[in-house]
Scaffold this active site. Structure first.
Site, PDB file in Angstrom:
ATOM      1  N   ASP A  85      25.767  45.732  51.768  1.00  0.00           N
ATOM      2  CA  ASP A  85      27.132  45.320  51.936  1.00  0.00           C
ATOM      3  C   ASP A  85      28.016  46.964  51.836  1.00  0.00           C
ATOM      4  O   ASP A  85      28.993  47.025  51.166  1.00  0.00           O
ATOM      5  CB  ASP A  85      27.872  44.475  51.014  1.00  0.00           C
ATOM      6  CG  ASP A  85      27.275  43.096  50.951  1.00  0.00           C
ATOM      7  OD1 ASP A  85      26.871  42.687  51.996  1.00  0.00           O
ATOM      8  OD2 ASP A  85      27.265  42.423  50.064  1.00  0.00           O
ATOM      9  N   GLU A 125      30.213  34.730  56.111  1.00  0.00           N
ATOM     10  CA  GLU A 125      30.644  35.450  54.942  1.00  0.00           C
ATOM     11  C   GLU A 125      30.714  37.053  55.522  1.00  0.00           C
ATOM     12  O   GLU A 125      30.748  37.205  56.667  1.00  0.00           O
ATOM     13  CB  GLU A 125      29.684  35.631  53.983  1.00  0.00           C
ATOM     14  CG  GLU A 125      28.277  36.114  54.213  1.00  0.00           C
ATOM     15  CD  GLU A 125      27.349  35.701  52.953  1.00  0.00           C
ATOM     16  OE1 GLU A 125      27.659  35.109  52.088  1.00  0.00           O
ATOM     17  OE2 GLU A 125      26.233  36.432  53.175  1.00  0.00           O
TER      18      GLU A 125
END
Length: 324
Positions: A38, A203
């Protein structure tokens, strides 16, 4: 067991052919410390690049080039978050934007698979390790029974107002207004993306404004644990997009399908030795142009979460839609 040199060469050729067939470019080069999960990528005004990672209380890496060599600087929030939830000493999914004279780092406090989550923020004037002040909660929280999970924050401005996009599984991606300073939520969250099938595996949203459109990117599929339980082919992470002329939507894909009813155009998926790309963001780089950055598994290295690498590609916008 090592393969004969001839077999290794054949496999490499097959990987390159697979990349060519899918029309997706391989990631740009990375040197130094290239593990990522991420990632959040920021270029400071003096040309120095900073990369922020999930884990290690938000790890900070620094380089003079997007290619590296990347060097670890330490943790952004070394004391852990002031938000009193499980996960406050881990911290996930950094997002860094500049608001006024300060950089704002948004982070998630949660545990894997839990809906007991909150998004906090910290500020710095320099991006450097040791310069961050944690301010705790933004007011974006979730608990069991809510329509969303309050993780994976992304900030986008429209006019003088800021909006936070966030969410993971459950009701997928939501958006909440954050006022003019981006510090606290100022209104109710609304759903802007939803995958109705399966476990709703979407997501990691990231919104990018270009040529009168707001492009909503997200990661769809299974993100992690590929070394112990690999998903069925095509169910691993991939990067998808919808767009709208309004920051609040409605968003549609390239074929006009609604983003809140399973719509989404795939931008980057597994190809060649690249597997499960996601956790993406977008930045405008003075040398490389519009850059899509992300983490991925290099199948030549290994499928474990600890083997994931930082990847990036320049985006093309030839038909008004991004492609790699």
């Amino acid at each position: 067991m090592s393969l004969p040199r001839f077999c290794t060469g054949v496999l490499a050729s097959i990987a390159l052919l697979s990349s060519a067939v899918t029309g997706q470019a391989d990631p740009g080069t990375c040197s130094g410390e290239c593990w990522a999960h991420d990632p959040a990528l920021v270029r400071r005004d003096d040309g120095v690049y900073f990369r922020f990672n999930t884990g290690s209380k938000i790890g900070i890496l620094k380089s003079d080039s997007i290619n590296g060599p990347w060097v670890s600087q330490g943790a952004a929030i070394s004391a852990g978050s002031t938000i009193d939830l499980p996960g406050k000493d881990d911290l996930w999914a950094p997002e860094v934007v500049k608001i006024g004279d300060l950089y704002h780092l948004y982070y998630s406090v949660s545990e894997f698979g839990s809906q007991s989550s909150a998004i906090g923020y910290a500020t710095s004037s320099t991006l450097e390790a040791g310069s961050w002040t944690d301010h705790g909660a933004t007011g974006v929280t979730s608990s069991s029974g809510k329509d969303y999970n309050a993780i994976d924050a992304n900030m986008i401005s429209s006019g003088s107002n800021w909006y936070m996009n966030f969410g993971s599984f459950w009701g997928d991606i939501h958006q909440a207004p954050m006022g003019t300073d981006g510090k606290k939520v100022t209104g109710s969250a609304v759903q802007i993306q939803y995958q109705p099938s399966g476990t709703h595996p979407a997501e990691g949203s990231f919104m990018f404004y270009r040529s009168n459109y707001y492009y909503l990117f997200w990661s769809e599929g299974i993100c992690c644990g590929y070394d112990t339980s690999r998903p069925a082919t095509g169910e691993e992470y991939k990067i998808r997009v919808c767009r709208s002329t309004s920051v609040t939507g409605p968003f549609v894909d390239k074929d006009g399908a609604s983003c809140t009813n399973g719509g989404g155009t795939t931008v980057l998926a597994s190809h060649g030795s690249v597997y499960g790309p996601g956790g993406q963001g977008i930045m405008t780089d003075p040398k490389a142009g519009t850059v899509l950055y992300y983490h991925y598994v290099d199948t030549n290295v290994g499928y474990a979460d600890g083997d994931k690498k930082f990847g990036w590609n320049t985006l093309s916008w030839s038909d008004g839609w991004p492609s790699v």
